[in-house]
Design a protein around this motif. Sequence first.
Motif, PDB file in Angstrom:
ATOM      1  N   THR A  46      -5.002  36.006  30.907  1.00 34.92           N
ATOM      2  CA  THR A  46      -5.736  34.817  30.502  1.00 34.92           C
ATOM      3  C   THR A  46      -7.159  35.219  30.145  1.00 34.92           C
ATOM      4  OG1 THR A  46      -4.397  33.528  32.030  1.00 34.92           O
ATOM      5  CG2 THR A  46      -6.385  32.492  31.222  1.00 34.92           C
ATOM      6  N   LEU A  47      -7.626  34.742  28.979  1.00 28.83           N
ATOM      7  CA  LEU A  47      -8.972  35.040  28.505  1.00 28.83           C
ATOM      8  C   LEU A  47      -9.693  33.758  28.159  1.00 28.83           C
ATOM      9  CD1 LEU A  47      -6.890  37.191  26.633  1.00 28.83           C
ATOM     10  CD2 LEU A  47      -9.055  38.366  26.887  1.00 28.83           C
ATOM     11  N   GLY A  48     -11.000  33.819  28.114  1.00 28.69           N
ATOM     12  CA  GLY A  48     -11.777  32.649  27.737  1.00 28.69           C
ATOM     13  C   GLY A  48     -13.135  33.038  27.209  1.00 28.69           C
ATOM     14  N   SER A  49     -13.858  32.034  26.762  1.00 30.79           N
ATOM     15  CA  SER A  49     -15.198  32.200  26.201  1.00 30.79           C
ATOM     16  C   SER A  49     -16.189  31.423  27.064  1.00 30.79           C
ATOM     17  CB  SER A  49     -15.220  31.662  24.770  1.00 30.79           C
ATOM     18  OG  SER A  49     -16.539  31.545  24.296  1.00 30.79           O
ATOM     19  N   THR A  50     -17.369  31.966  27.214  1.00 29.73           N
ATOM     20  CA  THR A  50     -18.397  31.258  27.971  1.00 29.73           C
ATOM     21  C   THR A  50     -18.801  29.964  27.270  1.00 29.73           C
ATOM     22  OG1 THR A  50     -20.118  32.565  26.894  1.00 29.73           O
ATOM     23  CG2 THR A  50     -19.316  33.356  29.030  1.00 29.73           C
ATOM     24  N   THR A  51     -18.566  29.860  25.963  1.00 26.76           N
ATOM     25  CA  THR A  51     -18.920  28.643  25.234  1.00 26.76           C
ATOM     26  C   THR A  51     -17.913  27.517  25.443  1.00 26.76           C
ATOM     27  OG1 THR A  51     -17.834  29.416  23.209  1.00 26.76           O
ATOM     28  CG2 THR A  51     -20.184  29.907  23.454  1.00 26.76           C
ATOM     29  N   GLN A  52     -16.716  27.834  25.947  1.00 26.00           N
ATOM     30  CA  GLN A  52     -15.698  26.837  26.265  1.00 26.00           C
ATOM     31  C   GLN A  52     -15.067  27.182  27.614  1.00 26.00           C
ATOM     32  OE1 GLN A  52     -13.446  27.220  22.456  1.00 26.00           O
ATOM     33  NE2 GLN A  52     -13.532  24.983  22.483  1.00 26.00           N
ATOM     34  N   PRO A  53     -15.794  26.977  28.691  1.00 28.01           N
ATOM     35  CA  PRO A  53     -15.315  27.424  30.007  1.00 28.01           C
ATOM     36  C   PRO A  53     -14.018  26.768  30.468  1.00 28.01           C
ATOM     37  CG  PRO A  53     -17.315  26.099  30.221  1.00 28.01           C
ATOM     38  CD  PRO A  53     -17.104  26.327  28.767  1.00 28.01           C
ATOM     39  N   GLY A  54     -13.672  25.608  29.971  1.00 28.11           N
ATOM     40  CA  GLY A  54     -12.462  24.917  30.404  1.00 28.11           C
ATOM     41  C   GLY A  54     -11.226  25.246  29.593  1.00 28.11           C
ATOM     42  N   LEU A  55     -11.356  26.090  28.581  1.00 30.13           N
ATOM     43  CA  LEU A  55     -10.220  26.436  27.719  1.00 30.13           C
ATOM     44  C   LEU A  55      -9.889  27.912  27.890  1.00 30.13           C
ATOM     45  CD1 LEU A  55      -8.176  25.788  25.475  1.00 30.13           C
ATOM     46  CD2 LEU A  55      -9.985  26.277  23.821  1.00 30.13           C
TER      47      LEU A  55
END
Length: 139
Positions: A46-55
């Motif tokens: 699972t990966l994510g972006s700091t600009t969209q913490p909930g996705l």
Amino acid sequence: MDGMTIALQYCHITVNDPDESLAFYRDALGLEVRNDVASGGHRWVTLGSTTQPGLEIVLSEPHAGRSQADGDTMQELLTKGVLPMFVFRTDDVDATFETVRASGAEVLQEPIDQAWGPRDCAFRDPSGNLIRIQQEAKA
């Protein structure tokens, strides 16, 4: 429906090899690994972006969590390159393009201004998924 909220939490991308895909999604696109789980001989990253913490984006192999027949079908669609595309957004598509190109990713389209507004480019990830990267049109 009063007071109810809803938001997309997970988006799954089917890949052939999670390790190979990390070089693209983590290293080239700059996403951070949030979770790495192995179970039953399969793996979900699972990966994510700091600009969209909930996705979060979940990378998994075609047979992970599926029946043999469904996994075979997913593998066939992945091999053909016909699974749905994924569109990311950035505030600097030209700089992002150069970073992703330098990673060795297959370039499908260099950055261009589209007639419908955004400036975008396109790549294939290591598994053949179509990835577009857009920047909002400048006013």
